[in-house]
Enzyme design. Structure first.
Site, PDB file in Angstrom:
ATOM      1  N   LYS A  26     -12.711  29.632 -17.631  1.00 25.77           N
ATOM      2  CA  LYS A  26     -11.774  29.589 -18.759  1.00 25.77           C
ATOM      3  C   LYS A  26     -10.419  30.130 -18.331  1.00 25.77           C
ATOM      4  O   LYS A  26      -9.369  29.530 -18.594  1.00 25.77           O
ATOM      5  CB  LYS A  26     -12.324  30.423 -19.934  1.00 25.77           C
ATOM      6  CG  LYS A  26     -13.448  29.737 -20.682  1.00 25.77           C
ATOM      7  CD  LYS A  26     -14.179  30.669 -21.648  1.00 25.77           C
ATOM      8  CE  LYS A  26     -15.360  29.931 -22.282  1.00 25.77           C
ATOM      9  NZ  LYS A  26     -16.239  30.781 -23.097  1.00 25.77           N
TER      10      LYS A  26
ATOM     11  N   GLN B  85     -16.528  36.726 -25.257  1.00 27.92           N
ATOM     12  CA  GLN B  85     -17.679  35.961 -24.773  1.00 27.92           C
ATOM     13  C   GLN B  85     -18.983  36.545 -25.316  1.00 27.92           C
ATOM     14  O   GLN B  85     -19.221  37.747 -25.241  1.00 27.92           O
ATOM     15  CB  GLN B  85     -17.670  35.976 -23.230  1.00 27.92           C
ATOM     16  CG  GLN B  85     -18.733  35.118 -22.576  1.00 27.92           C
ATOM     17  CD  GLN B  85     -18.494  33.616 -22.706  1.00 27.92           C
ATOM     18  OE1 GLN B  85     -17.387  33.155 -22.923  1.00 27.92           O
ATOM     19  NE2 GLN B  85     -19.557  32.849 -22.587  1.00 27.92           N
TER      20      GLN B  85
ATOM     21  N   ASP C  32     -12.368  30.284 -31.136  1.00 31.62           N
ATOM     22  CA  ASP C  32     -13.772  29.856 -31.173  1.00 31.62           C
ATOM     23  C   ASP C  32     -14.133  29.227 -32.518  1.00 31.62           C
ATOM     24  O   ASP C  32     -15.191  28.614 -32.650  1.00 31.62           O
ATOM     25  CB  ASP C  32     -14.688  31.077 -31.000  1.00 31.62           C
ATOM     26  CG  ASP C  32     -15.150  31.281 -29.569  1.00 31.62           C
ATOM     27  OD1 ASP C  32     -15.410  30.286 -28.889  1.00 31.62           O
ATOM     28  OD2 ASP C  32     -15.258  32.452 -29.158  1.00 31.62           O
TER      29      ASP C  32
HETATM   30  N1  GUN Z   1     -21.108  32.017 -25.234  1.00 29.20           N
HETATM   31  C1  GUN Z   1     -21.610  30.763 -25.035  1.00 29.20           C
HETATM   32  N2  GUN Z   1     -20.804  29.830 -25.595  1.00 29.20           N
HETATM   33  C2  GUN Z   1     -19.780  30.513 -26.168  1.00 29.20           C
HETATM   34  C3  GUN Z   1     -18.624  30.099 -26.882  1.00 29.20           C
HETATM   35  O1  GUN Z   1     -18.382  28.917 -27.140  1.00 29.20           O
HETATM   36  N3  GUN Z   1     -17.807  31.093 -27.305  1.00 29.20           N
HETATM   37  C4  GUN Z   1     -18.065  32.406 -27.063  1.00 29.20           C
HETATM   38  N4  GUN Z   1     -17.197  33.308 -27.526  1.00 29.20           N
HETATM   39  N5  GUN Z   1     -19.135  32.827 -26.389  1.00 29.20           N
HETATM   40  C5  GUN Z   1     -19.975  31.872 -25.945  1.00 29.20           C
END
Ligand code: GUN
Length: 303
Positions: free
Chosen positions: A57, A101, A124
């Site tokens: 990311k 995350q 998100d």
């Molecule tokens: N962990 C797995 N997928 C995601 C996501 O799309 N966003 C976040 N914040 N954590 C994750």
């Protein structure tokens, strides 16, 4: 009768094109409005899969020309410490998107953390305000994986109106927002889940199947209606003794080999939906950066 094999939906290549478009929007925001979209990604602890996601990311954020901040906090971080960081990022004018995350270590309540994120920076689309906006069609960020699935469906299948979409899985992360987006496309939507009676019978009615269960190959080839679009969100690691002792491979929720003989379109795993999720996170950061600065978000990055 000879079945024609499904068209493979190449999410990796679509995501590359999307990231190039995002970089163009970022360059315009900088040049015309002096705004550099900024994304802060926070990871607590050392979950190996999360560490890979977060590194990707941060790298792709920089490649798109955006400002990137990565916070790697120790496993022992308290909820209070994490909330203090979120609060600081909420007030930071260089940051337009905050991603914490998941999963988080046991001592931290994820709901409290999600509720602490400013809805204006909720890339998100996890906060109640963002979920509500998505539901009533107001501008704002859209859940990344469902947004990616929708972009692929629109591009490959075209007009989705009137189609029967069956979403298998009812998570807040994928199933529920996916159903909402498909409803906005004028699909007839069924949400199926672990307690659904006659899951094969329901899936057999689907013009569009979105599989987001997290169980390897749970959707069988003979459940797929001929010509259907099959979007496989599953990412499951399974033993692969053919590759060597102790080796594994990634497979989806759909038995792809069997389903591709019947489907019209199908996403592979890996290389289908996966690459779209991060690209859509970047798209959401451009959307929030635009909205925070009183600008309309780019039309091609929102549903
Ligand atoms: N962990 C797995 N997928 C995601 C996501 O799309 N966003 C976040 N914040 N954590 C994750």
């Amino acid at each position: 009768m000879t079945a024609t094999a499904a068209q493979i939906i190449d999410g990796k290549s679509y995501a590359e094109g999307l990231r190039a478009r995002i970089a163009g929007h970022v360059a315009r925001l900088k040049a015309e409005h002096g705004v550099t979209p900024g994304l802060a990604v926070v990871i607590v602890g050392h979950d190996p899969a999360s560490e890979i996601y977060v590194a990707n990311k941060a790298r792709q954020t920089v490649e798109a020309g955006m400002h990137s901040e990565k916070y790697e906090l120790p496993e022992t971080t308290s909820e209070g410490e994490l909330l203090a960081l979120v609060d600081r990022l909420n007030g930071d004018p260089n940051i337009h998107g905050i991603l914490v995350q998941l999963p988080l270590p046991r001592q931290i309540d994820p709901t409290r953390v999600i509720l602490a994120i400013s809805p204006d920076k909720d890339v998100d689309c996890f906060t109640p305000a963002s979920v509500g906006k998505l539901q009533i069609g107001l501008p704002g960020p859209v859940s990344c994986t469902p947004l990616g699935c929708l972009m692929l469906l629109r591009d490959f299948v075209g007009n989705l109106a009137g189609k029967h979409a069956v979403v298998v899985g009812r998570s807040n992360l994928v199933g529920k927002p996916m159903a909402q987006l498909l409803l906005r496309e004028n699909c007839t939507v069924t949400i199926a889940h672990s307690r659904t009676a006659d899951l094969p019978g329901i899936v057999r009615q689907a013009d569009i199947v979105v599989a987001a269960v997290g169980r390897p190959h749970i959707i069988k080839g003979d459940w797929i209606k001929p010509g259907a679009a099959v979007i496989d969100v599953g990412v499951n690691r399974v033993p692969a003794p053919d590759k060597g002792k102790g080796k594994t491979r990634l497979v989806g929720d759909v038995d792809t080999q069997a389903a591709r003989e019947v489907a019209g379109w199908i996403t592979p795993v890996p290389g289908g939906v996966g690459p779209m999720t991060i690209a859509c996170l970047l798209a959401n950061t451009v959307t929030t950066a635009s909205l925070i600065n009183g600008l309309p978000p780019p039309r091609d990055l929102t549903p």
